[in-house]
Design a protein around this motif. Structure first.
Motif, short mmCIF file in Angstrom:
data_model
loop_
_atom_site.label_atom_id
_atom_site.label_comp_id
_atom_site.label_asym_id
_atom_site.label_seq_id
_atom_site.Cartn_x
_atom_site.Cartn_y
_atom_site.Cartn_z
N UNK A 411 45.94 37.18 28.20
CA UNK A 411 46.80 37.84 29.45
C UNK A 411 47.73 36.91 29.67
N UNK A 412 47.37 35.40 29.92
CA UNK A 412 48.19 34.42 30.36
C UNK A 412 49.41 34.47 29.50
N UNK A 413 49.07 34.39 28.00
CA UNK A 413 50.11 34.22 27.03
C UNK A 413 51.10 35.49 27.08
N UNK A 414 50.76 36.63 27.75
CA UNK A 414 51.49 37.80 27.40
C UNK A 414 51.95 38.08 28.52
N UNK A 415 51.75 37.25 29.73
CA UNK A 415 52.15 37.72 31.17
C UNK A 415 53.71 37.59 31.09
N UNK A 416 54.45 36.86 30.58
CA UNK A 416 55.98 36.59 30.78
C UNK A 416 56.46 37.71 29.85
N UNK A 417 55.85 37.99 28.69
CA UNK A 417 56.50 39.15 27.86
C UNK A 417 56.57 40.56 28.55
N UNK A 418 55.17 40.64 29.33
CA UNK A 418 55.22 41.72 30.10
C UNK A 418 56.43 41.88 30.94
N UNK A 419 56.72 40.99 31.72
CA UNK A 419 57.87 40.68 33.05
C UNK A 419 59.27 41.22 32.06
N UNK A 420 59.35 40.46 30.87
CA UNK A 420 60.41 40.87 30.14
C UNK A 420 60.63 42.47 29.63
N UNK A 421 59.50 42.91 29.30
CA UNK A 421 59.31 44.54 28.74
C UNK A 421 59.62 45.48 30.17
N UNK A 422 59.29 44.96 31.34
CA UNK A 422 59.35 45.79 32.37
C UNK A 422 60.94 45.88 32.72
N UNK A 423 61.62 44.64 32.68
CA UNK A 423 63.10 44.76 32.77
C UNK A 423 63.74 45.41 31.82
N UNK A 424 63.32 45.42 30.65
CA UNK A 424 63.83 46.42 29.69
C UNK A 424 63.75 47.71 29.90
N UNK A 426 63.47 49.12 32.75
CA UNK A 426 64.27 49.37 33.95
C UNK A 426 65.63 49.65 33.49
N UNK A 427 66.17 48.79 32.31
CA UNK A 427 67.62 49.01 32.07
C UNK A 427 67.64 50.26 31.21
N UNK A 430 67.69 53.27 33.43
CA UNK A 430 69.13 53.61 34.20
C UNK A 430 69.96 54.06 33.13
N UNK A 431 69.74 53.60 31.75
CA UNK A 431 70.84 54.05 30.77
C UNK A 431 70.55 55.78 30.59
N UNK A 432 69.15 56.03 30.54
CA UNK A 432 68.79 57.65 30.55
C UNK A 432 69.53 58.27 31.71
N UNK A 433 69.24 57.77 32.68
CA UNK A 433 69.94 58.29 34.04
C UNK A 433 71.27 58.95 33.92
#
Length: 646
Positions: A411-424, A426-427, A430-433
């Motif tokens: 979980x610690x190793x993939x925590x940052x990757x999760x934040x990146x995925x959340x940002x992607x 969200x983008x 927005x594109x779908x909207x």
């Protein structure tokens, strides 16, 4: 961090391996080859004598089964369930046989003993087919075929392919798939000399091609099946009877009365030798079909009534039930008893819907039962797993801690990757909207363009109307003027549809109530030149039709109302016209048009049908896949039943 993860994984693997080495159990003693050979020979002899001496077979199976349990011969124990199931299947107690076969499948899969597994699946599928558990039967056939193909059991492949073809012919109605399945099975049977399978295989071919209406090929395969059954060392009367019944059904489709009579004569001499209610029902239906061809409608109804009472407490096959009802309907219509025929037709439609509902309810119950059985099986496996793992309970806490630490590290190793995925994400949202907004604008634009098209079509038709009006003023020939006026009325009925579609909110469905009222007002203004007191009544509430159905219907109403206004109220100062459009079933509608005018005398009815207007009415009715009836009593009435789109 990655190095720490690798270290944790290595420590975990080392601890598991160490625990396995300390608590490894000794393997059980293997039975001797001599004992297993003797047991297998007992089972083989028992299977071979199933048809001749059932008691001897049962004794041999029990002897082999007991010996297998005594020496812990796992395959022999599994075979005991399989062969005992065969015994109960031979006795006709299918519910008990099914339980033994299911247990045999479980042991075969667990121990990977595959010799009898495909045939066990086949027998389970046949039992479920007889019990109308079609979904599970299809699964059994597919599982058996998969095992047979993976392990090269060619005879099992042929037998299971025949059962799959029977499933497609009876249940799924996918006759092309049945033929494709049989072709592979026929190739294997011929290459490996499985002569005994050719008769049933040819019979399924005959059924499939008969349903595909390739009657010549179907009859050829029926002849091959009969020849195969006749040349067998032990001819099976039941198989011969099945083949004759399939051949008779094909002859009834081709109206080959002579051949059908000969087949029924052959069946009559064999029917008493086979106790099978399904085959008997098919035989009586063929008799009724022969009587129908001979125009003996009274006896047709008599046989159908007997079959109806006999099948009242049972659940007849869907095809037999349809054939029985259709024979009754045709006989009533042939006798001119239209009222009883219509009543029977309504009951037929209701019962057909009930059968379809029962079929889907049955499938739902079957899937629900399968789910419960799978859940119960999982619970049993979980209990067995807990019992088998009692020696490792002391290490549960240690292993749990190690697993927890490993999960936390991941979980610690993939925590940052999760934040990146959340940002992607969200983008992307927005594109779908934005894309949704673009599509909504495009949809509005398309709707606007479609309204404009309807408006322009309406304007074009009005221009054509104006041209016809100008042209009619240049001639003094009243017949030409009348033709121009009729053409103008027809064009106006089409233009009115486009006007309504342009004005209303929906662009695909037309409100028939408003349309017929406006059409009637227009025709009254054109043809009621004598200012007679003609009342126009419309009842078409809650009826909406697509444009492809509304245009022919509008032209039919134009012709009928024009005819009434011109001829129905001669020498009369008043009159009434009634128009009713209503639902008559799924995708079906009924148009009732009547007036209290003078009507059409029977002597002039044929002459009237030769006019352009009535030819147009009949042509448009056929275009709507409908039927038209004319009756004259208190009212002159046209009744038109037609189909619309969903």
């Amino acid at each position: 961090m990655e190095r720490n993860t690798v270290r944790f994984c290595l420590v975990l693997l080392w601890m598991v391996r160490l625990g396995s080495a300390v608590y490894a159990v000794q393997p059980p003693t293997t039975p001797s080859a001599k004992d297993t050979t003797i047991i297998n020979d007992w089972y083989k002899h028992a299977y071979e004598s199933l048809d001749d001496n059932l008691k001897k077979s049962e004794d041999l199976i029990n002897k082999a089964w007991k010996t297998s349990i005594d020496i812990a011969y796992d395959q022999g124990i599994a075979d005991g369930y399989y062969y005992t199931g065969c015994v109960f299947e031979r006795k006709g107690t299918l519910n008990i046989a099914k339980r033994y076969f299911e247990r045999a499948v479980s042991l075969y899969v667990q121990g990977k003993f595959l010799n009898n597994l495909p045939d066990t699946y086949r027998r389970l599928g046949v039992i479920d087919m007889n019990e109308d558990r079609h979904y599970s039967a299809f699964e059994y056939f597919l599982n058996g075929l998969r095992v047979a193909e993976e392990n090269g059991y060619l005879l099992n492949q042929v037998e299971l392919s025949i059962e799959l073809a029977s499933y497609h012919n009876k249940i799924s109605k996918d006759y092309k798939e049945a033929v494709a399945t049989l072709k592979d099975a026929e190739r294997l049977a011929r290459e490996n000399g499985y002569v005994t399978t050719l008769g049933p295989l040819y019979l399924q071919y005959g059924i499939a091609y008969g349903k595909l209406r390739d009657y010549e090929v179907g009859l050829r395969y029926c002849n091959l099946a009969k020849r195969q059954f006749n040349t067998a060392s032990d001819p099976a009367v039941k198989w011969q009877l099945k083949t004759l019944l399939v051949e008779g059904e094909i002859c009834s489709k081709t109206h080959d009365v002579v051949r059908l009579a000969a087949i029924l004569e052959q069946i009559g001499s064999m029917a008493e030798l086979v106790d099978d209610s399904q085959l008997e029902t098919t035989y009586h239906l063929l008799q009724a079909t022969q009587l129908y061809f001979q125009r003996d409608y009274e006896n047709v109804l008599k046989i159908c009534a007997e079959l109806d009472s006999r099948l009242a407490d049972k659940k007849p096959p869907e095809d037999d039930w349809h054939r029985l009802r259709l024979l009754q309907l045709k006989a009533f219509y042939a006798l001119g008893d239209v009222n009883r025929a219509d009543i029977l037709l309504d009951d037929y439609e209701y019962s057909k819907d009930s059968l379809y509902a029962a079929q889907y309810i049955g499938q739902g119950r079957e899937m629900n039962e399968n789910y419960k059985l799978e859940k119960f099986g999982r619970q049993i496996k979980e209990q067995q797993l807990r019992l088998a793992n009692t020696n490792y309970q002391r290490y549960g806490l240690t292993v749990g801690i190690v697993v927890l630490l490993t999960v936390l590290t991941i979980l610690c190793l993939h925590f940052r990757e999760k934040d990146r995925l959340v940002h992607r994400v969200a983008l992307k949202n927005a594109e779908i909207s934005v894309q949704n907004d673009i599509l909504k604008q495009a949809n509005k634009q398309n709707e606007l363009l479609l309204r404009e098209i309807h408006h322009r079509v309406k304007n074009s038709l009005q221009i054509i109307n104006s041209l016809l009006s100008l042209q009619s003023r240049k001639t003094s020939n009243q017949e030409v003027v009348a033709m121009m006026q009729e053409s103008s009325s027809r064009i106006n009925s089409i233009a009115l549809i486009h006007t309504k579609l342009y004005q209303q909110q929906s662009l695909s469905r037309l409100n028939i109530q408003d349309y017929v009222e406006q059409l009637g007002m227009h025709l009254l203004s054109v043809y009621n030149v004598a200012k007679k007191n003609v009342c126009f009544h419309v009842d078409a509430k809650d009826v909406y039709l697509d444009i492809d159905t509304a245009i022919p219907l509008g032209l039919i109403l134009t012709e009928l109302m024009t005819n009434s206004l011109k001829y129905a109220f001669v020498d009369r100062s008043d009159g009434e016209i009634y128009v009713q459009v209503k639902h008559a079933g799924a995708k079906e509608y009924e148009l009732i048009f009547k007036d209290n005018g003078v009507g059409i005398p029977e002597s002039k009815l044929k002459q009237t049908h030769e006019t352009l207007g009535f030819r147009l009415i009949h042509s448009l009715t056929r275009q709507l896949a409908g039927i038209i009836q004319y009756t004259f009593g208190e009212f002159s009435m046209y009744n038109i039943r037609f189909k619309g789109q969903a």
